[in-house]
Design an enzyme around this catalytic site. Structure first.
Site, short mmCIF file in Angstrom:
data_model
loop_
_atom_site.label_atom_id
_atom_site.label_comp_id
_atom_site.label_asym_id
_atom_site.label_seq_id
_atom_site.Cartn_x
_atom_site.Cartn_y
_atom_site.Cartn_z
N GLY A 12 -6.83 16.90 -37.59
CA GLY A 12 -7.35 17.15 -38.93
C GLY A 12 -6.30 16.86 -39.98
N ARG A 26 8.59 10.94 -48.88
CA ARG A 26 7.53 10.02 -49.28
C ARG A 26 6.17 10.57 -48.87
NH1 ARG A 26 7.38 3.72 -47.55
NH2 ARG A 26 8.81 3.56 -49.29
N GLU A 61 3.41 22.04 -41.96
CA GLU A 61 3.78 23.46 -42.02
C GLU A 61 4.08 23.94 -43.44
OE1 GLU A 61 3.70 24.17 -38.64
OE2 GLU A 61 3.75 22.02 -38.26
#
Lengths: 171, 338, 735
Positions: free
Chosen positions: C462, C622, C699
């Site tokens: 996902g 980036r 995270e």
């Protein structure tokens, strides 16, 4: 210590209640199938009709991933017995696009990135289709409240609201 | 899950006949709670008698000036019915505060009354629970009881009734119409649900072979001064920690009539005639509301994790009465509590 | 042609997901499929005395019931069960291995039937007799038994002494309860047996990890097991280790020589891994000027009786705040629960929560603005290794986040901002995570018609991996994105690490770049081989692939189309496989950072909390795809809201059992709980971290969010709640 082999077979066989033939119209197609009395509409769709677009996320009406439209209304298919829907018109995620053209909600979900893992998405979109048909939600707050029966663990909620607003404007 | 037979009832008489023929059969209408419980092995009926197709789906005015609601009317149809929205908005809002739209589309009016508790121990068949298995003990009293009752409890059970709709029906003093082998009878809403006492396995005074056919609302709907406030651990799609249905009839700022019911705190929607009487003739202000709250919560007892519910309920009662008096009912979708 | 990298590209797998065509592990309906249903333990510790399966076997349609007594052979050495994500120390759990019960919800039998409905019914008829043994599941009650593990960070100076003499001190304990991932998809595996070969559709974040694990458990050869996971309905760490249903399904498929599916129930998923409950103690000492003199961070976390799972909860302060004296300690308590595991930002979600609440409390004690305190203590170096960062735009996160939020309008005093019945609170926190790369190999097959297939054994849980792979490949190969097909989620594809730790984007994309360079080199050779080649004499780095052509960087007029080069060389396809270069360079710290600003409104009387606004400003190198990146961070914020206000796995310690093992009473945020979330990506060019400057985002979105909300609740109410979740009864004293 462990050994291969089949467990001891019981002498007495439990007779199971007879299976029941039913007819459903699913995404416009008339379907005939035979189900156990306790087969849910969700399992009938996924296992018997191979329509796995409708998802099982909890099997207890707690997450909304199994949402489908029955006779035009959004319901949790996991808490619905298939036998009770004899003769009903069912629309699942597989039935929303027409001739390869996406339903405005499907397109809006892509446009707004209203999903990540995709597992709640079928339920979200069917639920949103039901919501638009109900015509009760106008504001963002109302959409949020009336979409709260569809949990998205990836946390795409703001994008889901935006996608629904886009589809509402265009419908 | 235990296997069961399935049969469809053709009419009310047939339904009663079928249920009488099999003591371990159960009716099924919306199925939102029963299928859930069957899957968890909490319920194990031998047969389900499908009453969802019975012609009990009308919402009609009564000659007495009230409204008769068929037992099979889905919760959403009831909540959005123009007559209910206009004359009984308290009921409308209470319904829309519960569950999700999908579940409300499925759940029937009659079935809503028969929801079983959400007590963790009732749901977990590995645990003792007097409601599920009489005599096995109540695990909640010294257990994880944040969601459990503070009023009307017994040593056998501290479960709550989870419905929102019923809290409004209690406040509105609805009547439950039932039919059984002996004919029809009416049960005042206050007498429909039971307290646990020594028989927590029985939630209601409905006999096993009886079927709910209709709910009748009396003429008075308190459509000007009402509010339903539900407090829960997230902002939607969760059961109430405490909910309050408040309905007032005002003459200027004097209270002529008051109805007050609590959800999430007892084995049934909780009312107290003393609390409502205490409001009569009073000015609709914080002092009167606080007094009513104290009456309504008289005898409340916490079990540890749920001690906070007593104080929370007191404040929620005061706020809800204030909303009702101001004619500013709590919105279902705007979560700010005004 | 515009660059795809950096553009807000819609997911290439979007259509499959919105039409229901995307198939998840439990959705491969093959002919003759056998359905397995798990019977699990009602007690947390003891032995199985007897399992009576006769009732289940008597049900028509039941094929067999597998238990520890009759199961086929499985490996008997721990090593066979140690997967890539297994803790170093301990003995991994083995499903149906013997009569020992190690945790409540442990699988004890597998009912196999011709259909799922029958399997479920028969499972209710399996009777188990237990011999119970005393158990422990309460961290607080067992904390005295905590034992130290290898310290994650070395101490500096004397934190205890410096704290004792600090002008301003704050010390407190914070608590984070057990949390469960609750991905929307139920854990499931479909195993197809074909003459001893297994094709496994599994819900996993690492197909090759599961493949190697199954080979070990069943002593099978590598080419006998293929694991696939084209789509995964949410992982969040729960699918890093192989879960027991894949073992059971494979066990049954081998025994029956038939295809088998095992799908767990939501309740059974509470006996998989979880975020360990932890007690975190912080002691911060500052001088009156408002810079840190001492920092101590001690964590006590839960693990199982049989494995030692630990993550770095305590080291984050070394990255964020300068202090001459620091001490870190991580200890574990063994409980009769399944082994804890990684859950979104493991260690940081919990550790940084405690650290950032403590910093807020220190700011209050110092009467300093919380942002100002963080700037005063800002560390330009990782103090653990005393090394600089490859890049660190955290100052800019604070600045841009504060500006977008309107932080300058904040009144410092708690309870000073109101709106009717609501107390309004503004809180903030910092976030930090690692920017890692892992060895990864990518294969590119370029065909003469200008299509390319890009493949590696990654998973897209996902996160958007399909899409960024296509974007990067399209840019590197100079092809339209529609000409790129991405293959992943198949153990036979080139080697790829677990999808976790935020390292997939950097690892996979840098590998794509290297492979694309090799393809370019092949193409250039073909082009140079052409008669009168305009690219004669050029080296691989003198040319680029642009718009289907090999183009000289010096003069764009010097170009050869890919098609004609391949035609000239008689090549109908070019296949190359290359890996990324994972630097062993220890001279820089590699981290992502964030600043989170949250607004809460708390009903003063009733304690009801609404999170009305969150701004999360992230510096993560980036950004490959602003659209999917935004979703990643927004999802992390929603997780932070859940962590702050809702999530808690409730145990009844008397029975050692989870009481809210469902998704109705284990609350996660619903749509109504989530309002305005603004995500800002701060520009952060980074030439050092890796060639493409990618840091990863999986995270960072959650880290610090719960702290920002907790700090906002304090600012609103004046009440400091240190144990999560912050429920209304902790905010208001009701009785």
């Amino acid at each position: 210590m462990a050994r291969s082999g089949t467990a001891k077979r019981a002498t007495r066989t439990i007779t199971m209640p007879d299976k029941i033939p039913i007819r459903l119209t699913v995404n416009g197609n008339r379907m005939e199938l035979t189900v156990a009395p306790w087969t849910t509409l969700l399992d009938a769709l996924r296992d018997h009709l191979d329509l796995t677009g409708t998802k099982k996320g909890c099997d207890h009406g707690q997450c909304g991933a199994c949402t489908v439209l029955v006779d035009g209304r959004r319901i949790n298919s996991c808490l619905t017995l298939a036998v009770m829907k004899e003769g009903a018109e069912i629309v699942t995620i597989e039935g929303l696009a027409h001739n390869g053209e996406l339903h405005p909600l499907q397109q809006a979900f892509i446009d707004h990135d209203a999903f990540q893992c995709g597992y709640c998405t079928s339920g979200q979109i069917c639920s949103a289709a039901g919501l638009i048909a109900e015509g009760k939600a106008k504001t963002a707050d109302e959409i949020r409240e009336l979409m709260s029966g569809n949990i998205c663990r990836c946390g795409a909620y703001p994008n889901i609201v935006a996608a629904i607003q886009q589809a509402m404007e265009r419908s | 899950m235990i296997p069961f037979q399935y049969a469809r009832a053709n009419d009310v008489a047939d339904a009663i006949k079928q249920i009488a023929a099999d003591p371990s059969a159960k009716f099924i209408a919306g199925g939102t709670n029963l299928i859930d419980l069957i899957k968890y092995d909490v319920e194990g009926p031998s047969r389900l008698v499908d009453i969802s197709h019975l012609p009990l789906r009308s919402i009609e005015p009564t000659s007495a000036g009230g409204v008769m609601i068929g037992a099979m009317v889905p919760n959403t149809d009831l909540a959005y019915h123009p007559m209910i929205e206009e004359r009984y908005p308290l009921l409308s809002r209470a319904i829309l505060s519960g569950a999700s739209q999908q579940l409300r589309n499925m759940a029937s009016t009659g079935g809503n009354l028969l929801q079983r508790t959400r007590c963790f121990y009732f749901y977990d068949t590995a645990m003792p629970c007097n409601k599920r298995e009489p005599g096995s003990g109540c695990s909640a009293i010294e257990g994880v009881n944040r969601i459990n009752a503070i009023l009307g409890t017994s040593e056998a059970c501290i479960a709550t009734h989870p419905s929102d709709m019923c809290v409004a029906l209690a406040a509105l003093e609805a009547t439950v119409h039932v039919t059984g082998p002996a004919g029809t009878r009416s049960i005042a809403f206050a007498d429909f649900h039971r307290l646990p006492d020594n028989t927590p396995q029985r939630d209601t005074n409905l006999e096993p072979d009886e079927i709910i056919t209709a709910i009748e609302l009396p003429p008075k709907g308190f459509s000007t001064n009402y509010s339903y406030l539900k407090i829960r651990d997230r902002l939607s799609y969760a059961f109430a920690l405490v909910s309050v249905a408040a309905a007032l009839e005002l003459d200027g700022d004097t209270i002529k009539e008051a109805r007050l019911a609590l959800g999430g705190v007892a084995h049934k929607p909780w009312r107290s005639s003393a609390a409502e009487a205490a409001l009569l003739g009073q000015r609709a202000d914080a002092t009167a509301f606080a007094q009513a709250a104290d009456w309504l919560l008289h005898g409340a007892k916490g079990y540890g994790h749920n001690n906070f519910k007593i104080g929370l309920a007191r404040r929620a009662i005061i706020r809800t009465l204030d909303q009702a008096a101001r004619g500013k009912p709590q919105s279902v979708s705007d979560k700010k509590i005004r | 042609m515009a660059s795809y990298i950096g553009s807000a590209t819609s997911r290439i797998d979007g259509r499959a997901k919105v039409t229901g065509e995307a198939k998840y592990a439990g959705e491969f309906n093959v002919a003759g499929l056998v359905h397995g249903y798990v019977v699990d333990s009602a007690i947390p510790k003891g032995r199985i005395v007897r399992i009576d399966t006769s009732g289940a076997l008597g049900v028509a349609g039941v094929i067999d019931v597998l238990t520890h007594r009759n199961r086929p052979q499985m490996a008997d050495k721990d090593d066979a069960y140690k997967d890539e994500a297994a803790p170093e120390k301990g003995s991994p759990y083995r499903p149906l291995y013997d009569d020992r019960i190690l945790f409540s919800g442990q699988p004890l039998a597998l009912v196999l039937a011709e259909d799922w409905e029958t399997a479920r019914v028969a499972a209710s008829l399996v009777k188990i007799e237990y011999q119970k043994e005393p158990h422990v599941t309460d961290l607080q009650a067992e904390r005295a038994k905590a034992f130290a593990i290898d310290k994650p960070e070395k101490p500096r100076g004397d934190a205890g002494k410096a704290f004792a003499s600090a002008a301003v001190r704050h010390a407190a304990e914070y608590f984070i309860p057990t949390e469960h991932h609750n991905p929307m998809e139920l854990f499931a595996s479909t195993v197809i047996w074909d003459n001893g070969q297994l094709t496994v559709y599994d819900k996993t974040q690492g197909v090759q990890n599961v493949q190697q694990y199954l080979c070990g458990v069943f002593k099978m050869k590598a080419d006998e097991v293929r694991v696939m996971s084209p789509y995964m309905g949410g992982g969040f760490g729960s699918g890093l280790r192989p879960q027991y249903q894949v073992v059971l399904a494979a066990l049954a498929a081998r025994a029956l020589k038939r295809p088998v599916r095992v799908m767990l129930s939501r309740a059974q998923m509470y006996a998989l891994g979880h975020r360990p409950a932890s007690i975190e103690r912080l002691a911060l000492g500052a001088n009156s000027g408002g810079t840190l003199e001492a920092m101590t961070h001690e964590a006590i976390a839960v693990t199982s009786q049989f494995e030692e799972f630990a993550r770095n909860d305590t080291g984050w302060g070394n990255l964020l705040y300068k202090t001459p004296n620091a001490k870190f300690e991580h200890t574990l308590v063994k409980l009769d629960v399944p082994t804890s595991c990684d859950m979104r930002a493991p260690g940081a979600a919990t550790g940084v929560y405690a650290l950032e609440c403590a910093m807020d409390e220190l700011a209050v004690a110092l009467k300093t603005d919380p942002v100002q305190l963080r700037l005063q203590c800002y560390s330009d170096r990782d103090q653990g290794g005393d090394i600089p960062y490859t890049s660190k735009q955290l100052r800019e996160c604070y600045r841009q986040g504060a500006a977008a939020f309107g932080w300058d309008k904040r009144k410092a005093e708690p309870r000073s901002m109101r709106e009717g019945n609501d107390l309004v609170g503004w809180g903030m926190a910092s976030g930090v995570w690692e920017a890692l790369q892992m060895p990864t190999t990518v294969r590119i097959v370029l065909t003469a018609n200008g299509h390319a297939e890009v493949a590696t054994a990654a998973s897209d849980i996902g996160t958007g991996t399909y899409t960024i792979m296509a974007q990067v490949a399209a840019d590197m190969l100079g092809l339209p994105i529609d000409n790129i097909s991405v293959k992943l989620g198949d153990s036979t594809l080139p080697q790829c690490p677990l999808e976790g730790g935020s390292w997939i984007a950097s690892s996979v994309c840098n590998a794509i770049a290297n492979t694309a360079r090799a393809v370019r080199d092949d193409l250039l050779k073909l082009a140079i081989g052409m008669k009168d080649s305009p690219l004669a004499g050029a080296g691989v780095d003198d040319v680029a692939l642009i718009d289907g052509k090999i183009v000289s960087k010096r003069d764009a007029a010097h170009a050869v189309s890919i098609a004609s080069a391949m035609q000239a060389g008689n090549a109908d396809r070019i296949t190359r496989e290359e890996a990324n270069k994972v630097a062993e360079d220890k001279s820089h710290a590699r981290n992502v950072h964030s600043a989170i600003f949250a607004e809460v409104k708390v009903d003063e009387q009733l304690g009801v909390i609404r999170v009305t606004r969150v701004v999360n400003a992230v510096a993560a190198g980036r950004i490959l795809n602003p659209k999917t990146a935004h979703s990643q961070v927004m999802g992390g914020v929603v997780w932070g809201i859940g962590m702050a206000l809702h999530e808690e796995t409730l145990f009844d310690h008397r029975y050692g059992r989870v009481m809210n093992a469902n998704i109705a009473e284990y609350h996660v945020p619903v749509n109504a709980d989530v309002h305005d979330i603004k995500v800002i990506f701060v520009d952060e060019p980074d030439q050092i971290v890796n060639p493409l400057g990618i840091k990863g985002l999986g995270e960072i979105g959650i880290v610090g969010v719960a702290a920002a909300i907790a700090n906002a609740v304090y600012h609103a109410t004046g009440k400091r709640v240190r144990d999560l979740p912050i429920t209304l009864d902790k905010v208001v004293q009701f009785n």
